[in-house]
Design an enzyme around this catalytic site. Structure first.
Site: not given
Ligand code: NAP
Length: 239
Positions: A124, A137
């Site tokens: 991120s 975070y």
């Molecule tokens: P998201 O849709 O909430 O996806 C997060 C995924 O991680 C979910 O599919 C969830 O699946 C999985 N997850 C969470 N806890 C877990 C655990 N304990 N074990 C296994 N899987 C787990 O959000 P996203 O935005 O796509 O996030 C993906 C990545 O991008 C993350 O690392 C996030 O920090 C990063 N990111 C996001 C943003 C943003 O603005 N969206 C910005 C920068 C970086 P389950 O709930 O089914 O386990």
């Protein structure tokens, strides 16, 4: 055809990554805790879905009996709160999922990964700069960047690369939750809260999932063979 693993493949960025790698002809495995979400990602495509918590050492180790060529540590979580409101449980959980989860994924992958392999962390912009109300975070994502830089040096002579993609706010459930938090904390409507959330991006908008996917596909490509230990900002110029 390469063997690709995407953790957190049931939604958001992970879903976009998994579908793009599958559409490019690779054999994709996705993991996450929700079987139904994984199945939805795989609908209409040939993917292997494995239900696993990224913090479960045995479950993650078991993924790597056969080597993967490309491993994306994408699973993550985040809750916005001023530091005084962060409970020890919240702190521990954030570090466990984001940082320890990436460690377990990379460690398992490296035990069997061969030359030409690619490790990619979805970190991120919060891994590269601080921000208010995201202490846990931010600490976890800074840790991910440190891990990536260190692993990159460790694997360099093996023909493996290790890099991070650092998105700003991306249009997924996680960003929706951030907008909801601002609405509640500041007493503003959704449009204003969205504007506030994206104000750090000079382009003044959310990043699209496909823009993050493109960056990861590049780092996974043969052409990126000497990009190693890099943190690629996908943030419209925020970093
Ligand atoms: P998201 O849709 O909430 O996806 C997060 C995924 O991680 C979910 O599919 C969830 O699946 C999985 N997850 C969470 N806890 C877990 C655990 N304990 N074990 C296994 N899987 C787990 O959000 P996203 O935005 O796509 O996030 C993906 C990545 O991008 C993350 O690392 C996030 O920090 C990063 N990111 C996001 C943003 C943003 O603005 N969206 C910005 C920068 C970086 P389950 O709930 O089914 O386990």
């Amino acid at each position: 055809m390469k063997r690709v693993l995407v953790t957190g493949g049931g939604s958001g960025i992970g879903r976009g990554l998994a579908q793009a790698f599958a559409d490019a002809g690779h054999a994709v495995t996705i993991t996450g805790r929700r079987a139904d979400a994984l199945a939805e990602t795989a609908t209409g495509r040939d993917m292997t879905c494995i239900t696993a918590d990224v913090c479960d050492e045995a479950a993650i180790d078991a993924l790597f009996e056969q080597p993967f060529d490309i491993v994306v540590a994408n699973a993550g979580m985040g809750r916005a709160a001023p530091l005084t409101d962060v409970s020890l449980d919240d702190w521990n959980q954030t570090l466990a999922v984001n940082l320890t989860g990436t460690f377990l994924t990379f460690r398992g992958a490296l035990r069997t990964m061969k030359a030409g392999g690619r490790l990619i962390a979805i970190a991120s912009t919060a891994g590269l700069q601080g921000g208010p109300r995201i202490g846990a975070y931010c600490a976890s994502k800074h840790g991910v960047i440190g891990l990536v830089r260190s692993v990159a040096q460790e694997v360099a002579k093996k023909g493996i690369t290790c890099n991070a993609v650092c998105p700003g706010f991306v249009e997924t459930d996680m960003a929706t939750a951030a907008v909801a938090f601002v609405m509640q904390a500041r007493g503003v409507d959704e449009a204003r809260a969205t504007q506030m959330v994206v104000s750090g991006n000079p382009m003044g908008r959310m990043i699209d999932v496909d823009e993050v996917v493109s960056a990861a596909l590049y780092l996974a490509s043969d052409g990126a063979s000497s990009i190693n230990g890099h943190a690629l900002s996908v943030s419209g110029g925020e970093i």
